[in-house]
Design a protein around this motif. Structure first.
Motif, PDB file in Angstrom:
ATOM      1  N   LEU A  45       2.050  -7.768   5.208  1.00  0.00           N
ATOM      2  CA  LEU A  45       0.834  -8.018   5.988  1.00  0.00           C
ATOM      3  C   LEU A  45       0.998  -7.699   7.470  1.00  0.00           C
ATOM      4  O   LEU A  45       0.064  -7.221   8.106  1.00  0.00           O
ATOM      5  N   PHE A  46       2.189  -7.972   8.017  1.00  0.00           N
ATOM      6  CA  PHE A  46       2.400  -7.852   9.458  1.00  0.00           C
ATOM      7  C   PHE A  46       3.516  -6.876   9.783  1.00  0.00           C
ATOM      8  O   PHE A  46       4.506  -6.777   9.058  1.00  0.00           O
ATOM      9  N   ASP A  47       3.360  -6.177  10.922  1.00  0.00           N
ATOM     10  CA  ASP A  47       4.408  -5.257  11.369  1.00  0.00           C
ATOM     11  C   ASP A  47       5.464  -6.031  12.160  1.00  0.00           C
ATOM     12  O   ASP A  47       5.380  -7.261  12.285  1.00  0.00           O
ATOM     13  N   SER A  48       6.438  -5.328  12.711  1.00  0.00           N
ATOM     14  CA  SER A  48       7.552  -5.974  13.411  1.00  0.00           C
ATOM     15  C   SER A  48       7.134  -6.678  14.697  1.00  0.00           C
ATOM     16  O   SER A  48       7.862  -7.523  15.209  1.00  0.00           O
ATOM     17  N   THR A  49       5.948  -6.363  15.222  1.00  0.00           N
ATOM     18  CA  THR A  49       5.459  -7.031  16.431  1.00  0.00           C
ATOM     19  C   THR A  49       4.575  -8.235  16.113  1.00  0.00           C
ATOM     20  O   THR A  49       4.080  -8.895  17.013  1.00  0.00           O
ATOM     21  N   GLY A  50       4.366  -8.486  14.817  1.00  0.00           N
ATOM     22  CA  GLY A  50       3.534  -9.619  14.417  1.00  0.00           C
ATOM     23  C   GLY A  50       2.062  -9.296  14.282  1.00  0.00           C
ATOM     24  O   GLY A  50       1.252 -10.187  14.047  1.00  0.00           O
ATOM     25  N   GLU A  51       1.707  -8.036  14.439  1.00  0.00           N
ATOM     26  CA  GLU A  51       0.309  -7.614  14.298  1.00  0.00           C
ATOM     27  C   GLU A  51       0.010  -7.283  12.842  1.00  0.00           C
ATOM     28  O   GLU A  51       0.869  -6.780  12.116  1.00  0.00           O
ATOM     29  N   LEU A  52      -1.222  -7.539  12.432  1.00  0.00           N
ATOM     30  CA  LEU A  52      -1.651  -7.173  11.093  1.00  0.00           C
ATOM     31  C   LEU A  52      -1.481  -5.667  10.924  1.00  0.00           C
ATOM     32  O   LEU A  52      -1.839  -4.889  11.817  1.00  0.00           O
ATOM     33  N   ARG A  53      -0.886  -5.250   9.830  1.00  0.00           N
ATOM     34  CA  ARG A  53      -0.662  -3.816   9.598  1.00  0.00           C
ATOM     35  C   ARG A  53      -1.981  -3.056   9.625  1.00  0.00           C
ATOM     36  O   ARG A  53      -3.000  -3.544   9.161  1.00  0.00           O
ATOM     37  N   ARG A  54      -1.927  -1.840  10.171  1.00  0.00           N
ATOM     38  CA  ARG A  54      -3.133  -1.017  10.328  1.00  0.00           C
ATOM     39  C   ARG A  54      -3.825  -0.727   9.012  1.00  0.00           C
ATOM     40  O   ARG A  54      -5.042  -0.606   8.969  1.00  0.00           O
ATOM     41  N   HIS A  55      -3.057  -0.580   7.951  1.00  0.00           N
ATOM     42  CA  HIS A  55      -3.650  -0.225   6.661  1.00  0.00           C
ATOM     43  C   HIS A  55      -4.173  -1.433   5.891  1.00  0.00           C
ATOM     44  O   HIS A  55      -4.652  -1.295   4.779  1.00  0.00           O
ATOM     45  N   PHE A  56      -4.102  -2.609   6.514  1.00  0.00           N
ATOM     46  CA  PHE A  56      -4.548  -3.808   5.823  1.00  0.00           C
ATOM     47  C   PHE A  56      -5.867  -4.281   6.393  1.00  0.00           C
ATOM     48  O   PHE A  56      -6.044  -4.345   7.605  1.00  0.00           O
ATOM     49  N   ASN A  57      -6.796  -4.602   5.515  1.00  0.00           N
ATOM     50  CA  ASN A  57      -8.129  -5.054   5.916  1.00  0.00           C
ATOM     51  C   ASN A  57      -8.377  -6.448   5.373  1.00  0.00           C
ATOM     52  O   ASN A  57      -7.942  -6.782   4.272  1.00  0.00           O
ATOM     53  N   ILE A  58      -9.086  -7.241   6.158  1.00  0.00           N
ATOM     54  CA  ILE A  58      -9.467  -8.581   5.732  1.00  0.00           C
ATOM     55  C   ILE A  58     -10.977  -8.693   5.870  1.00  0.00           C
ATOM     56  O   ILE A  58     -11.556  -8.325   6.899  1.00  0.00           O
ATOM     57  N   PHE A  59     -11.603  -9.210   4.819  1.00  0.00           N
ATOM     58  CA  PHE A  59     -13.044  -9.419   4.790  1.00  0.00           C
ATOM     59  C   PHE A  59     -13.325 -10.892   4.558  1.00  0.00           C
ATOM     60  O   PHE A  59     -12.654 -11.542   3.751  1.00  0.00           O
TER      61      PHE A  59
END
Length: 90
Positions: A45-59
């Protein structure tokens, strides 16, 4: 309690469940509670910086987070949260 739905490819990380209820007053809190139960899901879900991965979407109730309040979007009893990985191809 909000209900979260996972894509079929990721249900392996959540005990083969497609959908389950999770406490959370915001999307961020809901995700944090999911990760307490299923910590192996975090790098998906998250990249190494703690951000939601670009290819992941939440609705939330069919509306993308970018059109709401992002991870701080408030959740109510009975809300439906869908986690969805983007598909790409050529």
């Amino acid at each position: 309690m909000p209900t979260v739905r996972f894509p079929a490819l990721m249900k392996f990380y959540v005990d083969n469940q497609n959908e389950f209820e999770v406490n959370g007053s915001s999307v961020a809190e809901l995700i944090a509670n999911i990760l307490i139960r299923y910590p192996a899901l975090k790098p998906h879900l998250f990249d190494s910086t703690g951000e939601l991965r670009r290819h992941f979407n939440i609705f939330v109730n069919g509306v993308h987070l970018r059109d709401l309040e992002g991870m701080e979007t408030a959740l109510q009893e009975g809300d439906k949260v869908i986690l969805m990985a983007s598909a790409a191809g050529g």
